[in-house]
Design a protein around this motif. Sequence first.
Motif, PDB file in Angstrom:
ATOM      1  N   LYS A  10      -6.771  -7.907  -7.327  1.00 37.35           N
ATOM      2  CA  LYS A  10      -6.111  -9.004  -6.717  1.00 37.35           C
ATOM      3  C   LYS A  10      -4.563  -8.576  -6.309  1.00 37.35           C
ATOM      4  N   VAL A  11      -4.173  -7.841  -7.431  1.00 35.90           N
ATOM      5  CA  VAL A  11      -2.900  -7.477  -7.333  1.00 35.90           C
ATOM      6  C   VAL A  11      -2.423  -6.659  -5.932  1.00 35.90           C
ATOM      7  N   ARG A  68      -3.473  -7.349  -2.982  1.00 38.28           N
ATOM      8  CA  ARG A  68      -2.979  -8.259  -1.753  1.00 38.28           C
ATOM      9  C   ARG A  68      -1.718  -8.878  -2.195  1.00 38.28           C
ATOM     10  N   LYS A  69      -1.502  -9.174  -3.652  1.00 33.83           N
ATOM     11  CA  LYS A  69      -0.272  -9.833  -4.132  1.00 33.83           C
ATOM     12  C   LYS A  69       1.132  -8.879  -3.905  1.00 33.83           C
ATOM     13  N   LYS A  70       0.894  -7.540  -4.014  1.00 39.87           N
ATOM     14  CA  LYS A  70       2.038  -6.687  -3.878  1.00 39.87           C
ATOM     15  C   LYS A  70       2.173  -6.297  -2.185  1.00 39.87           C
ATOM     16  N   PRO A  74       1.119  -8.593   0.702  1.00 38.75           N
ATOM     17  CA  PRO A  74       0.654  -9.674   1.518  1.00 38.75           C
ATOM     18  C   PRO A  74       0.291  -9.625   2.840  1.00 38.75           C
ATOM     19  N   ASP A 121      -7.892  -9.593 -11.422  1.00 36.98           N
ATOM     20  CA  ASP A 121      -6.247  -9.429 -11.269  1.00 36.98           C
ATOM     21  C   ASP A 121      -5.960  -7.973 -10.992  1.00 36.98           C
TER      22      ASP A 121
END
Length: 356
Positions: A111-112, A114-116, A118, A108
């Motif tokens: 991955k954060v 891409r989360k922040k 998108p 994570d």
Amino acid sequence: MDESSIRENRKDEHVQLALTAEKAARSDFDDLTFIHRSLPETNLDEIDVTAKVGNLQLDSPLYINAMTGGSVNTGAINAQLAEAAAKTGIAIAVGSQHSGLRKASLADTYKVVRKKNPAGIVFSNVGADVSTDFALRAIDMLEADALQIHLNVPQEVVLPEGERQFSGMLGKIETLLTKTSIPVIVKETGFGMSFETLSQLQRIGVRYVDVSGRGGTNFITIENERRAEKDFRYLNGWGQSTPVSLLEAQPFLQDMTILASGGIRNPLDAAKSLALGAAAAGVAGSFLKILHTKGTDGLIKEINRWKTHLKMIFLMQGTRSIQDMQRNPIMVTGSLREWCELRGIYPEKLARRKKI
């Protein structure tokens, strides 16, 4: 302490040492000079600085280059960097994903990004020594738009727990090129590239390269500070600068997309990189320090300032696009010119380019 904990601590140490590193008094970028145009005959609203890396369309030729990830603290930094990238519309690369691929609880921290961010352009990142499966998992982790393959032999040599076996990397890169359709960007880590290295990469089919020259974050210095005896200090000047690397890359500009990073201090350095043939310019350490002192909002403001100032430099040069900038004359002087003379590079061609 187990290997995973050592790696996490190292990630945090890297950030702290990068933040406290002293900047060099001068740069090879200072040996590059644009020729002033008194009559640019250009309007600001005519300037288009969109860039292309393969099939990727970048709204700006600036990108946040690979820095970090792999610990709780660096995951928080990645979240802030990704937010800044999303709000300014520039691409972003993560640091080496090895930690997140080897330990699920650290995934994570990457991955954060891409989360922040998108809808943004995100580059994943692994070393050249990894298996194809490992690299493809790194791409999947971020739903990445491109993959950076980093080369960091000097760092590994000085790193107390570093690798010492470097044969077979070209073969692994060549195999990976056939397994993914996204751009695979072979990237140095602050030591630059030479004609010889670029020739090796071209022969195996590499089309995208980030020369990442000396002048920014110095991983020999950082890893040496982590050594008990600090006995590799004499190697602090190892490698080629970004301007040298871009000059070495001149014969490859027709067949390879060259990206520039390493020691880009301001928008003028970025513009000079573009003039030497780079498709885009990556910034890491300078943005990290702004984030550390001024927070996410401060970094967003700084990136937007760079974007505006870059357009202003294009305006003063009478340049409407990156392609135009690559036709503008630029002077190569001082020690940079001496390098060219000794290496058989002819900077006179750059000085005599005609753009009317």
